[in-house]
Design an enzyme around this catalytic site. Structure first.
Site, PDB file in Angstrom:
ATOM      1  N   ASP A   1      -2.805   1.558   7.437  1.00  0.00           N
ATOM      2  CA  ASP A   1      -2.072   1.263   6.210  1.00  0.00           C
ATOM      3  C   ASP A   1      -1.666  -0.210   6.121  1.00  0.00           C
ATOM      4  OD1 ASP A   1      -2.213   3.991   5.579  1.00  0.00           O
ATOM      5  OD2 ASP A   1      -0.483   4.402   6.855  1.00  0.00           O
TER       6      ASP A   1
ATOM      7  N   CYS B   1     -14.978  -7.729  15.771  1.00  0.00           N
ATOM      8  CA  CYS B   1     -14.032  -8.674  16.367  1.00  0.00           C
ATOM      9  C   CYS B   1     -13.115  -8.030  17.385  1.00  0.00           C
ATOM     10  CB  CYS B   1     -13.210  -9.358  15.279  1.00  0.00           C
ATOM     11  SG  CYS B   1     -12.116  -8.235  14.363  1.00  0.00           S
TER      12      CYS B   1
ATOM     13  N   ASP C   1       0.858  -1.180   0.000  1.00  0.00           N
ATOM     14  CA  ASP C   1       0.000   0.000   0.000  1.00  0.00           C
ATOM     15  C   ASP C   1       0.893   1.228   0.000  1.00  0.00           C
ATOM     16  OD1 ASP C   1      -2.600   1.379   0.235  1.00  0.00           O
ATOM     17  OD2 ASP C   1      -1.835   1.973   2.204  1.00  0.00           O
TER      18      ASP C   1
ATOM     19  N   CYS D   1     -11.953  -2.679  15.114  1.00  0.00           N
ATOM     20  CA  CYS D   1     -13.127  -3.283  14.478  1.00  0.00           C
ATOM     21  C   CYS D   1     -14.231  -3.451  15.511  1.00  0.00           C
ATOM     22  CB  CYS D   1     -12.753  -4.628  13.859  1.00  0.00           C
ATOM     23  SG  CYS D   1     -14.143  -5.485  13.080  1.00  0.00           S
TER      24      CYS D   1
ATOM     25  N   GLU E   1      -2.099  -1.502  -5.663  1.00  0.00           N
ATOM     26  CA  GLU E   1      -3.399  -0.893  -5.933  1.00  0.00           C
ATOM     27  C   GLU E   1      -3.327  -0.056  -7.199  1.00  0.00           C
ATOM     28  OE1 GLU E   1      -6.872   1.624  -3.540  1.00  0.00           O
ATOM     29  OE2 GLU E   1      -4.831   1.495  -2.750  1.00  0.00           O
TER      30      GLU E   1
ATOM     31  N   CYS F   1     -11.909 -10.115  10.188  1.00  0.00           N
ATOM     32  CA  CYS F   1     -13.245 -10.703  10.074  1.00  0.00           C
ATOM     33  C   CYS F   1     -13.994 -10.277   8.824  1.00  0.00           C
ATOM     34  CB  CYS F   1     -14.082 -10.361  11.309  1.00  0.00           C
ATOM     35  SG  CYS F   1     -14.428  -8.587  11.493  1.00  0.00           S
TER      36      CYS F   1
ATOM     37  N   CYS G   1     -12.007  -4.783   7.492  1.00  0.00           N
ATOM     38  CA  CYS G   1     -11.246  -5.451   8.541  1.00  0.00           C
ATOM     39  C   CYS G   1     -10.594  -6.691   7.943  1.00  0.00           C
ATOM     40  CB  CYS G   1     -12.151  -5.838   9.710  1.00  0.00           C
ATOM     41  SG  CYS G   1     -11.310  -6.787  10.999  1.00  0.00           S
TER      42      CYS G   1
END
Length: 399
Positions: A356, A349, A189, A346, A274, A330, A327
């Protein structure tokens, strides 16, 4: 699979004598003149709905040399002049295939100064390169050796805006071979606070090359703005000073990206990145300077061609994939994720994520899914008609 023998361009700096510099400057001017004349002729023919190809422009070049006005074209080697006509033909081929815009005329002040020689336009013996119309070889700084037994197929001589002279030799490199296959994969990323964040948790610092020389660059640009416009010697000296600072920044940036991309390709079988629309991102006036300094496009280009050399894979995940809001533990999708939020927990979870690193993990998972499903590794905007890489549906939150 990569080709059995890769052609690579080895670029070196050289220091010409006064006679060689004058000869090369004349060649640059003649190359630019022939290109513009041929482009004007093809544009006029286009308006008359006539087709003019390379052979026609080559015949025009022969006729131009016989005129009194353009007789100076005979003073330089004919090889670079023929090559610039081939380059123009390639530009029109890309235009008709809708891969590029209509070719533009070359400018004396803004266009790149270069000339390309094929094997008939130079002599390379015992590590000494002599160009056509020259009696002495070029004084080249051999910063690295050419591949053993390699003979250049083309030689390109150029001069940058800082006044430095370079020669680029294209030759086959048998040392570039596919690396042994591994089962390692990494998601990457890109960012500004850190240049790269890997799915392994590693963060690569952003060197911010432009910021390191910003004070010096600003001072040089201010001095240039105070010089009277024109062709004066003082203005030219101030312009070269600005160009040298820009060249130093670009050299440092390119060197760092080469080392980084080579390491990623050697260590990982699959690199997932990306697909970003940088053309739109640099329209943000607050971030344009930092994004340009990070050179994300150059990073991707280097990563792709080196992966092709060494038998690796590069997967580009669709730009609309919600890598930051998802996330990685999960799969829960957050409603909002402002840019100022660097860590978040999150709700489902309870896992605390670094924004990042979590995005890099999600990119890796999406990229591996694309590889299994057989999607293309290039985004659809670069390969018209091809399969887009991971145009995935956004997962819904469970009640």
């Amino acid at each position: 699979m990569p080709p059995t023998c890769v052609k690579r361009a080895f670029k070196y700096r050289f220091y010409p004598t006064d006679e060689q510099a004058a000869e090369l400057s004349r060649t640059f001017g003649c190359v630019r003149k022939v290109y513009n004349l041929a482009l004007a002729a093809r544009t006029e023919a286009w308006a008359r709905q006539e087709r003019v190809n390379y052979n026609a422009t080559s015949a025009m070049l022969t006729a131009w040399k016989k005129t009194e006005e353009l007789s100076y074209l005979n003073d330089v080697s004919s090889v670079p002049l023929q090559q610039t006509l081939r380059h123009l033909q390639t530009a029109f081929t890309h235009f008709f295939a809708k891969r590029a815009k209509y070719p533009r005329f070359k400018s004396q002040k803004k266009s790149r100064k270069s000339a390309e020689y094929t094997t008939s336009g130079f002599r390379f013996r015992d590590g000494r390169l002599t160009l056509a119309k020259m009696s002495e070889p070029l004084t080249i700084v051999w910063s690295r050796p050419l591949p053993e037994g390699a003979t250049p197929s083309t030689v390109t001589v150029s001069q940058d805006s800082a006044g430095r002279w370079f020669v680029s030799m294209l030759c086959e490199d048998p040392a570039v071979k596919p690396l042994p296959a591994t089962d390692t994969a990494v998601g990457t990323d890109v960012g500004l606070d850190h240049l790269l964040r890997l799915s392994t948790g590693q963060k690569i610092a952003n060197p911010r090359h432009e910021r390191r020389d910003r004070v010096r660059l600003t001072k040089a640009q201010r001095e240039l703005s105070h010089k009277a416009k024109g062709d004066g010697a003082n203005r030219a000296k101030a312009r070269r000073k600005v160009a040298r600072i820009h060249a130093r920044i670009a050299d440092r940036r390119r060197d760092g990206l080469h080392k980084l991309t080579t390491r990623l390709v050697r260590e990982n079988q699959t690199n997932v990145i990306e697909d970003l629309t940088l053309r739109n991102m640099v329209k943000n006036r607050s971030l344009a300077r930092a994004i340009s300094d990070a050179a994300w496009a150059e990073f991707r280009s280097m990563l792709e061609y080196k992966a092709q050399w060494y038998g690796r894979d590069v997967v580009a995940v669709d730009r609309f994939f919600p890598s930051s809001k998802l996330c990685s533990t999960c799969g829960t999708l957050q409603d909002k994720m402002p840019l100022n939020v660097r860590t978040w927990t999150c709700e489902r979870c309870g896992t605390t994520h670094d924004r990042d690193v979590n995005a890099a993990k999600n990119l890796l998972a999406a990229g591996l899914a694309v590889s299994v499903c057989g999607a293309g590794v290039r985004p659809q905007r670069r390969t018209p008609g091809g399969q887009s890489a991971t145009k995935q549906k956004t997962p819904r939150r469970e009640p």
